[in-house]
Motif scaffolding. Structure first.
Motif, PDB file in Angstrom:
ATOM      1  N   LEU A 148     -29.624 118.234 -11.983  1.00 22.93           N
ATOM      2  CA  LEU A 148     -29.913 117.723 -10.630  1.00 22.93           C
ATOM      3  C   LEU A 148     -31.300 118.201 -10.223  1.00 22.93           C
ATOM      4  O   LEU A 148     -31.604 119.387 -10.327  1.00 22.93           O
ATOM      5  N   LYS A 149     -32.132 117.278  -9.744  1.00 19.74           N
ATOM      6  CA  LYS A 149     -33.493 117.656  -9.347  1.00 19.74           C
ATOM      7  C   LYS A 149     -33.796 117.203  -7.928  1.00 19.74           C
ATOM      8  O   LYS A 149     -33.707 116.002  -7.633  1.00 19.74           O
ATOM      9  N   ALA A 150     -34.154 118.145  -7.080  1.00 22.49           N
ATOM     10  CA  ALA A 150     -34.648 117.776  -5.748  1.00 22.49           C
ATOM     11  C   ALA A 150     -35.900 116.946  -5.951  1.00 22.49           C
ATOM     12  O   ALA A 150     -36.753 117.286  -6.783  1.00 22.49           O
ATOM     13  N   ILE A 190     -30.753 112.567 -10.653  1.00 20.72           N
ATOM     14  CA  ILE A 190     -29.785 113.095 -11.631  1.00 20.72           C
ATOM     15  C   ILE A 190     -30.230 112.602 -12.999  1.00 20.72           C
ATOM     16  O   ILE A 190     -30.503 111.413 -13.176  1.00 20.72           O
ATOM     17  N   GLU A 191     -30.300 113.533 -13.958  1.00 21.58           N
ATOM     18  CA  GLU A 191     -30.878 113.187 -15.247  1.00 21.58           C
ATOM     19  C   GLU A 191     -29.953 113.488 -16.394  1.00 21.58           C
ATOM     20  O   GLU A 191     -29.176 114.445 -16.345  1.00 21.58           O
ATOM     21  N   GLU A 192     -30.105 112.722 -17.433  1.00 20.25           N
ATOM     22  CA  GLU A 192     -29.478 113.019 -18.723  1.00 20.25           C
ATOM     23  C   GLU A 192     -30.012 114.380 -19.196  1.00 20.25           C
ATOM     24  O   GLU A 192     -31.203 114.655 -19.045  1.00 20.25           O
ATOM     25  N   PHE A 193     -29.148 115.221 -19.741  1.00 21.19           N
ATOM     26  CA  PHE A 193     -29.592 116.526 -20.257  1.00 21.19           C
ATOM     27  C   PHE A 193     -30.246 116.332 -21.623  1.00 21.19           C
ATOM     28  O   PHE A 193     -29.699 115.659 -22.493  1.00 21.19           O
ATOM     29  N   LEU A 194     -31.414 116.912 -21.786  1.00 26.41           N
ATOM     30  CA  LEU A 194     -32.119 116.828 -23.068  1.00 26.41           C
ATOM     31  C   LEU A 194     -31.984 118.157 -23.786  1.00 26.41           C
ATOM     32  O   LEU A 194     -32.283 119.205 -23.219  1.00 26.41           O
ATOM     33  N   ASP A 195     -31.545 118.099 -25.023  1.00 23.92           N
ATOM     34  CA  ASP A 195     -31.302 119.321 -25.773  1.00 23.92           C
ATOM     35  C   ASP A 195     -32.440 119.508 -26.772  1.00 23.92           C
ATOM     36  O   ASP A 195     -32.599 118.702 -27.681  1.00 23.92           O
ATOM     37  N   ILE A 197     -36.340 122.100 -27.714  1.00 19.39           N
ATOM     38  CA  ILE A 197     -37.216 123.214 -27.368  1.00 19.39           C
ATOM     39  C   ILE A 197     -38.376 122.677 -26.533  1.00 19.39           C
ATOM     40  O   ILE A 197     -38.861 121.572 -26.753  1.00 19.39           O
ATOM     41  N   GLU A 198     -38.784 123.485 -25.534  1.00 22.83           N
ATOM     42  CA  GLU A 198     -39.813 123.025 -24.586  1.00 22.83           C
ATOM     43  C   GLU A 198     -41.211 123.430 -25.007  1.00 22.83           C
ATOM     44  O   GLU A 198     -41.415 124.489 -25.605  1.00 22.83           O
ATOM     45  N   LEU A 199     -42.168 122.599 -24.636  1.00 22.66           N
ATOM     46  CA  LEU A 199     -43.579 122.969 -24.765  1.00 22.66           C
ATOM     47  C   LEU A 199     -44.361 122.193 -23.718  1.00 22.66           C
ATOM     48  O   LEU A 199     -43.824 121.266 -23.106  1.00 22.66           O
ATOM     49  N   ILE A 288     -40.306 115.934 -19.404  1.00 21.66           N
ATOM     50  CA  ILE A 288     -39.398 116.390 -18.350  1.00 21.66           C
ATOM     51  C   ILE A 288     -40.098 116.456 -17.003  1.00 21.66           C
ATOM     52  O   ILE A 288     -39.447 116.346 -15.973  1.00 21.66           O
ATOM     53  N   GLU A 289     -41.396 116.650 -16.997  1.00 22.48           N
ATOM     54  CA  GLU A 289     -42.085 116.623 -15.697  1.00 22.48           C
ATOM     55  C   GLU A 289     -43.584 116.484 -15.894  1.00 22.48           C
ATOM     56  O   GLU A 289     -44.124 116.804 -16.948  1.00 22.48           O
ATOM     57  N   TYR A 290     -44.215 115.982 -14.828  1.00 24.15           N
ATOM     58  CA  TYR A 290     -45.669 116.045 -14.721  1.00 24.15           C
ATOM     59  C   TYR A 290     -46.014 117.065 -13.656  1.00 24.15           C
ATOM     60  O   TYR A 290     -45.373 117.102 -12.596  1.00 24.15           O
TER      61      TYR A 290
END
Ligand code: AMP
Ligand code: GLY
Length: 423
Positions: A148-150, A190-195, A197-199, A288-290
């Motif tokens: 969930l993202k505000a 509301i977003e699908e969960f992404l599984d 590693i982040e960069l 996932i975001e800008y």
């Protein structure tokens, strides 16, 4: 030229440190700055969102270039404020105008932008208090965990990841109906969960062309093993070891190019940094975001690796001649470790004297929540300073940062001892 940096964190100390090395840099100002910037520039006691006070300082000090560190002034339209003012319109501002700053200011705007331009991201739907029931139904169609993202800016706290459906529904209600994050959660994505590693990938653009800076990975959680509450960032590494040439090419072709082209197609003028948060799902990059600024503490590892004159780069961005510049990067790895006040990211005390700064020889100390008080450097925020080192490998660099930290101390100092643990 005289230059003003807006902000007071480790990111802004790093900007100032880098630009102070340029022969093109005249008088350098930072507003409001910290103890680190005070040692190399003139601090101005002005808030980053007090546009009228910034205007006065810019005119009084003959400032020709303004580099905006944090997102708030960009989302509030500082670049537009300069363009609309007769006395300021020719001054270069690094940071996008308000319309494009919505990429960070509104999660829904960013998702719609990605959909429109075919940029890979998680599936999503957005809801308001008027259709909260539909939100519950949508949650039922997803598998745990639930994201969930505000929609709006919530100081890095607006994203919740929940394992339990009833908890997710309760949180959705609390965000939409009970305004958990105030206006920022009047709308929730509301977003699908992404599984994976982040960069993060950092791009410079003048609105026509772009240059890609080195990748970095930050460590957001307070606790070792990536546990506990989210923070602004507890450490960072650049480059990201798992970002191979093939994967970087994918990021450039599938994400960076369509993003810069999308800004042009949508008529969104953009002179500044684009910070693209990515998750590597299998071999695929997903956004996932800008963010419309540099990251903190990512700046503390990315800019030290930049060999090109940063003032020259900013001038080229402002003049839309970025294509004529070539960017040289130090091959070595850089790492940074954040020293924070005990208790952060919850309540913590300030005013603790920081000891040992003069004895750090093999690392660069970037000040964040620290200031001068009666000739001593004292803590003044949650994240206090970032200790950056170089090495042939990230492991060597991390070791140096930890050795340097042995010299440093303040009451209730805390830092993560496992930065890089997952690589
Ligand atoms: P954001 O503020 O959008 O960067 O989100 C904060 C953190 O939540 C990110 O750094 C990720 O760790 C996590 N996150 C956000 N979106 C997703 C997603 N769709 N799937 C998995 N994790 C996510
Ligand atoms: N370190 C994450 C950020 O600056 O948003």
């Amino acid at each position: 030229m005289n230059i003003l940096v807006l902000g007071s964190g480790g990111r802004e100390h790093t900007f100032a440190w880098k630009m102070a090395q340029s022969s093109r840099c005249g008088n350098l100002f930072v507003a409001p700055g910290n103890s680190g910037t005070q040692a190399i520039a003139t601090n101005l006691n002005i808030s980053v969102t007090d546009f009228d006070a910034i205007k006065k300082a810019v005119i009084q000090n003959n400032i020709e270039l303004v580099v905006v560190g944090p997102e708030d002034p960009l989302v509030q339209g500082i670049h537009d404020f300069f363009l609309e003012d007769e006395a300021l319109k020719n001054i270069s501002v690094i940071g996008p105008q308000k319309a494009a700053a919505e990429l960070e200011g509104s999660k829904e705007f960013a998702k719609e932008f990605m959909m429109r331009h075919n940029i890979p991201t998680a599936a999503y739907a957005s809801f308001t208090k008027d259709n909260v029931e539909e939100g519950y139904t949508f949650l039922e169609t997803l598998n745990a965990p639930y994201v969930l993202k505000a929609d709006g800016l919530a100081a890095g706290k607006g994203v919740l990841i929940l394992n339990d459906l009833s908890e997710a529904k309760a949180e959705l209600k609390s965000m939409l109906v009970d305004a958990k994050f105030g206006d920022a959660s009047a709308k929730v994505v509301i977003e699908e969960f992404l599984d994976g590693i982040e960069l993060s990938c950092f791009v410079l653009t003048d609105g026509k062309d772009y240059k890609i800076l080195p990748t970095a990975k930050d460590y957001k959680r307070i606790g070792e093993g990536d546990t506990g509450l989210n923070t602004g960032g507890m450490g960072a590494i650049s480059p990201v070891p798992f970002a191979t040439k093939a994967f970087l090419d994918k990021i450039e072709n599938e994400v960076v190019k369509p993003t810069v082209e999308g800004l042009k197609k949508d008529n969104l003028p953009y002179v500044g940094f684009i910070f693209i948060g990515l998750i590597k799902v299998g071999d695929e990059p997903k956004v996932i975001e800008y963010n419309v600024r540099m990251g903190d503490p990512e700046t503390e590892v990315v800019l030290p690796r930049l060999k090109t004159d940063l003032v020259e780069i900013f001038q080229a961005m402002a003049n839309q001649t970025l294509s004529k510049i070539s960017i040289a990067i130090d091959e070595r790895a850089a790492t940074t470790i954040m020293l924070v006040s005990g208790g952060y990211p919850e309540a913590y005390e300030k005013g603790k004297v920081i000891k040992g700064l003069d004895s750090v020889k093999d690392s660069i100390v970037f000040h964040a929540g620290a200031k001068y008080q009666e000739g001593q450097v004292v803590t003044f925020g949650g994240r206090v300073m970032a200790i950056t080192s170089f090495g042939k490998t990230y492991k060597e660099a991390i070791k140096k940062s930890y050795q340097s930290i042995e010299n440093l101390s303040f009451d209730k100092m805390y830092y993560r001892k496992d930065i890089g643990f997952d690589l």
